[in-house]
Design a protein around this motif. Sequence first.
Motif, PDB file in Angstrom:
ATOM      1  N   UNK A   1       7.508  -0.831 -11.754  1.00 55.99           N
ATOM      2  CA  UNK A   1       8.944  -0.598 -11.943  1.00 55.99           C
ATOM      3  C   UNK A   1       9.693  -0.559 -10.619  1.00 55.99           C
ATOM      4  N   UNK A   2       9.014  -0.185  -9.554  1.00 56.18           N
ATOM      5  CA  UNK A   2       9.660  -0.031  -8.251  1.00 56.18           C
ATOM      6  C   UNK A   2       9.353  -1.181  -7.287  1.00 56.18           C
ATOM      7  N   UNK A   3       8.392  -2.031  -7.642  1.00 56.51           N
ATOM      8  CA  UNK A   3       7.953  -3.091  -6.723  1.00 56.51           C
ATOM      9  C   UNK A   3       8.079  -4.437  -7.426  1.00 56.51           C
ATOM     10  N   UNK A   4       8.959  -5.291  -6.931  1.00 60.59           N
ATOM     11  CA  UNK A   4       9.165  -6.590  -7.577  1.00 60.59           C
ATOM     12  C   UNK A   4       8.480  -7.735  -6.839  1.00 60.59           C
TER      13      UNK A   4
ATOM     14  N   UNK B   1       0.834  -1.199   0.000  1.00 60.10           N
ATOM     15  CA  UNK B   1       0.000   0.000   0.000  1.00 60.10           C
ATOM     16  C   UNK B   1       0.870   1.251   0.000  1.00 60.10           C
ATOM     17  N   UNK B   2       1.962   1.221   0.746  1.00 58.60           N
ATOM     18  CA  UNK B   2       2.900   2.348   0.758  1.00 58.60           C
ATOM     19  C   UNK B   2       3.511   2.566  -0.616  1.00 58.60           C
ATOM     20  N   UNK B   3       3.854   1.461  -1.300  1.00 57.09           N
ATOM     21  CA  UNK B   3       4.426   1.577  -2.647  1.00 57.09           C
ATOM     22  C   UNK B   3       3.408   2.152  -3.632  1.00 57.09           C
ATOM     23  N   UNK B   4       2.149   1.738  -3.516  1.00 57.09           N
ATOM     24  CA  UNK B   4       1.118   2.293  -4.389  1.00 57.09           C
ATOM     25  C   UNK B   4       0.994   3.804  -4.176  1.00 57.09           C
ATOM     26  N   UNK B   5       0.992   4.226  -2.907  1.00 60.60           N
ATOM     27  CA  UNK B   5       0.882   5.653  -2.599  1.00 60.60           C
ATOM     28  C   UNK B   5       2.092   6.429  -3.129  1.00 60.60           C
ATOM     29  N   UNK B   6       3.276   5.822  -2.966  1.00 61.30           N
ATOM     30  CA  UNK B   6       4.525   6.500  -3.291  1.00 61.30           C
ATOM     31  C   UNK B   6       4.776   6.560  -4.795  1.00 61.30           C
TER      32      UNK B   6
ATOM     33  N   UNK C   1       2.447   1.254 -14.243  1.00 59.71           N
ATOM     34  CA  UNK C   1       3.811   0.973 -14.704  1.00 59.71           C
ATOM     35  C   UNK C   1       4.838   1.517 -13.706  1.00 59.71           C
ATOM     36  N   UNK C   2       4.567   2.681 -13.156  1.00 55.97           N
ATOM     37  CA  UNK C   2       5.482   3.277 -12.177  1.00 55.97           C
ATOM     38  C   UNK C   2       5.556   2.411 -10.922  1.00 55.97           C
TER      39      UNK C   2
ATOM     40  N   UNK D   1      -3.760   5.894 -16.067  1.00 54.42           N
ATOM     41  CA  UNK D   1      -3.849   4.706 -15.216  1.00 54.42           C
ATOM     42  C   UNK D   1      -2.708   3.739 -15.540  1.00 54.42           C
ATOM     43  N   UNK D   2      -2.450   3.544 -16.844  1.00 60.26           N
ATOM     44  CA  UNK D   2      -1.353   2.664 -17.248  1.00 60.26           C
ATOM     45  C   UNK D   2      -0.011   3.192 -16.746  1.00 60.26           C
TER      46      UNK D   2
END
Length: 268
Positions: free
Chosen positions: A147-150, A110-115, A143-144, A138-139
């Motif tokens: 790219x940061x969350x594996x 959830x933190x990654x989605x916000x960030x 994508x962002x 939205x895409x």
Amino acid sequence: MGVSTNAQLAEKIAFEKLSKKLGKTTAFAKPAGFDTGFPDFGIRMIIDNKKVDLHIEYKADSKAQMGSMRDWVFDGTRFSTPDSTSDEKKDLINIMNSSPDCIKNGKRLLSDFKKYSDSKITKIYSGMMTIEKDQKLRRKKLEAFAAKTTNYQLAKIQNLTLGKKIIDHYETKFKKSEKSDADYSMLMMMIDNDIWFIKDSGTASKDLKSKILEKFGTNQIPVLNNLSAALEVRIQPRGLSAPGKPVSVDVMASFRLSGKPTNGYKVI
């Protein structure tokens, strides 16, 4: 809990074979396939004028699914489901909320989605990306995030503690489903052709218990106390590899057995 067509057939065959082995009996619960009633099958025997009820939960194999869902919601603190009618989903939500890994990784995602995606996101759920109405934006936002969350996994746990939750769940159901006119009731679990004892209720003499075991063709049925289960909870971004399609996020959870205890009694 719901079962596949093959498991449904296996349950029906197991019920018929066990009923035949036990001799003259009546059924107070028959295999219902996709119905989620408890028990999977119930058999009443009359021994020395005593009504003996067998409440049996059946699983076709050692990796049988105990529950699954695709509509959980994580609000940053707890998991929930909008489906208030499903006991199966409620049980799975309780297991997820009792898992520190689930909570910790839910907070991480959830933190990654916000960030990385959208600061307005306050919950994780299937369809969460519709917070952005513009398909192109939205895409880009998903994508962002990708790219940061594996690591999209919230939990992948396998242990005896989860198995104990299954046993506890059955014991609670057993207490609610006992027949008021039964003299003695037994809760049991079958996995494939093997059976275990879980709990009993009512009064039975040593002689009556011996006669029950004789019906099963043994002098002992092992107690189920080493059942193992596995929980997997994850999210999955969708559509990122297909430029012409809308993107989305799916949430998933599954709870299943993870092996069969080695000490079962082969009853059929």
